[in-house]
Design a protein around this motif. Structure first.
Motif, PDB file in Angstrom:
ATOM      1  N   GLN A 156       0.818  -0.923   0.060  1.00  0.00           N
ATOM      2  CA  GLN A 156      -0.091  -0.270  -0.083  1.00  0.00           C
ATOM      3  C   GLN A 156       0.670   1.393   0.070  1.00  0.00           C
ATOM      4  OE1 GLN A 156      -1.046  -2.180   3.909  1.00  0.00           O
ATOM      5  NE2 GLN A 156      -0.967   0.445   4.707  1.00  0.00           N
ATOM      6  N   PRO A 157       0.214   2.352  -0.352  1.00  0.00           N
ATOM      7  CA  PRO A 157       1.059   3.853  -0.078  1.00  0.00           C
ATOM      8  C   PRO A 157       1.860   3.807   1.494  1.00  0.00           C
ATOM      9  CG  PRO A 157      -0.962   3.762  -1.279  1.00  0.00           C
ATOM     10  CD  PRO A 157      -1.123   2.904  -0.751  1.00  0.00           C
ATOM     11  N   ASN A 158       2.840   4.176   1.535  1.00  0.00           N
ATOM     12  CA  ASN A 158       3.816   3.906   2.260  1.00  0.00           C
ATOM     13  C   ASN A 158       3.205   5.777   2.851  1.00  0.00           C
ATOM     14  OD1 ASN A 158       5.802   6.630   2.531  1.00  0.00           O
ATOM     15  ND2 ASN A 158       6.400   5.008   0.365  1.00  0.00           N
ATOM     16  N   TYR A 159       3.377   5.609   4.102  1.00  0.00           N
ATOM     17  CA  TYR A 159       3.180   6.276   4.864  1.00  0.00           C
ATOM     18  C   TYR A 159       3.409   8.227   5.105  1.00  0.00           C
ATOM     19  CZ  TYR A 159       0.584   3.457   7.837  1.00  0.00           C
ATOM     20  OH  TYR A 159       0.159   1.762   8.544  1.00  0.00           O
ATOM     21  N   GLN A 160       4.683   7.881   4.919  1.00  0.00           N
ATOM     22  CA  GLN A 160       5.095   9.253   3.996  1.00  0.00           C
ATOM     23  C   GLN A 160       4.734  10.132   3.336  1.00  0.00           C
ATOM     24  OE1 GLN A 160       9.249   9.764   4.441  1.00  0.00           O
ATOM     25  NE2 GLN A 160       9.326   8.135   6.182  1.00  0.00           N
TER      26      GLN A 160
END
Length: 410
Positions: A156-160
């Motif tokens: 999934q898209p990373n938090y940053q």
């Protein structure tokens, strides 16, 4: 005698031919533990109990999808044997379950183990053992470090990336805002705050207050009251579903009306917004990269119709309003794609090689324009998202797909 001699020669050449063809077939098929002509053994670790148990449906939807694949004949003729264990969102328990899966069950890989703390606890073990820790169910940026951890990859898209996407929106629309941040005290929360700070750049001073909490905290009221009292007019909640639901409710009860941003991992209408109170969730902004089946915009979408048919047949007791059931479905589809690409070379090394060779991969439940791309030095499969806002009943997408690329790990 000469005739016998000829017959002997003929038999020998036939035997050689049979041996040769058998060895050629064997040369094409390569197996590590967990793979055979008949099955592919996949391990998984989920919090079916404990403070993050609402995520447990992800493991159930993944199991249901693999059941569908098996019913359709498997992958290249092999059935998936999906072994999923509960770690109660506890790092020591995660280590115990990872060892069991690798050493006792002898799985080919561990797919979608959930949670930043649990995956942090098993990452070194998985890499020492050279067993794929694949498509980690957490957006921590550390899963994209092929140089130091070549056996670990997120999905999934990373938090940053997510933090940077919010920062772009804030700088465009609320450049004079005062931001208060509520975050989970672990690598996930720190990652998200870093993404927001980095995205704000020279304007990071817009963050005037922040408070953290532990996932096991029974109440987070004091933190929300303190953030309310800071005078902020923009509020971020980066918390697991339970903490996010508590934060939404408390902000609403205080009568506080900030511009509210909610972590993508806590946007489930069923698991977060309804328990918090839909009246308090109205106008919250978050991000998406998957289709939301509760959004009327997708009512007649062929991909959503396929997903609904899958749910009806293979996971009939699953909640169609729970976004985690879409998430599990998409992750399992990506896993199947990697295994298909592996062909008859089902070694752990080839699993990672194929996972790092995804090109413009998309599935029917990903938003239009969102593509999965990986490479030997790029272990961040998705780095694009679209903003969405909750209208009191459903999430509504707005704006364009935004790229939040953080750059590849050094």
């Amino acid at each position: 005698m000469p005739t016998h001699g000829k017959r002997f020669v003929g038999l020998t050449s036939v035997a050689v031919a049979i041996l040769f063809s058998a060895s050629a077939a064997d040369a094409q098929k390569k197996y590590d533990p967990g793979a055979s002509d008949a099955e592919i053994k996949i391990g998984n670790i989920m919090p079916y109990s404990g403070p993050a148990s609402s995520y447990g449906v992800i493991g159930k939807s993944e199991a249901a999808y693999f059941n569908k694949i098996n019913a359709d004949g498997g992958i290249n003729g092999r059935k998936i044997n999906f072994i999923s264990y509960d770690d109660a969102y506890s790092p020591p328990k995660a280590i115990e379950q990872a060892r069991k899966l690798v050493e006792s069950d002898e799985v080919l890989l561990i797919f979608q183990p959930l949670g930043t703390p649990s995956n942090s606890a098993i990452q070194k073990y998985m890499n020492v053992k050279k067993v794929p820790q694949l498509f980690v169910a957490s957006g921590a940026t550390k899963w994209g470090d092929p140089k130091n951890f070549p056996w670990t990859m997120g999905f999934q898209p990373n938090y940053q990336s997510e933090g940077r996407i919010y920062a772009k929106y804030i700088l465009d629309h609320f450049p004079n805002g005062r931001i208060a941040v509520f975050w989970q005290n672990d690598d996930a929360g720190k990652d998200q705050v870093k993404g927001l700070r980095d995205g704000l750049g020279a304007k990071a001073g817009m963050i005037i207050a922040e408070k953290s909490y532990e996932v096991s905290d029974p109440s987070i009221d004091s933190q929300i009251v303190a953030l309310h009292d800071s005078g902020a007019d923009i509020f971020f909640s980066w918390a697991a579903p339970k903490g996010s639901a508590q934060a939404i409710r408390k902000v609403g009860e205080l009568g506080w009306k900030p511009k509210f941003f909610l972590a993508n991992t806590a946007t489930s209408v069923a698991a977060v917004l309804k328990p918090a109170g839909l009246q308090y969730a109205k106008d919250i902004i978050s991000t998406a990269y998957l289709k939301d089946p509760t959004d009327p915009a997708w009512k007649n979408d062929p991909g959503v119709k396929l997903w609904e048919a899958f749910m009806d047949k293979y996971y009939p007791d699953g909640d169609k309003a729970n976004a985690n059931n879409v998430y599990g479905y998409v992750q399992a589809q990506a896993m199947v794609q990697v295994l298909k690409q592996c062909g008859d070379n089902l070694t752990r090394e080839n699993v990672m090689k194929q996972a790092a060779s995804l090109k413009d991969f998309s599935t029917d439940m990903m938003l239009p324009g969102i593509k999965v791309n990986t490479g030997p030095d790029d272990f961040y499969p998705i780095e694009q998202m679209q903003l969405m806002q909750f209208d009191g009943e459903a999430w509504r997408l707005f704006g364009d797909v935004i790229d939040g690329e953080v750059g590849h790990a050094p």
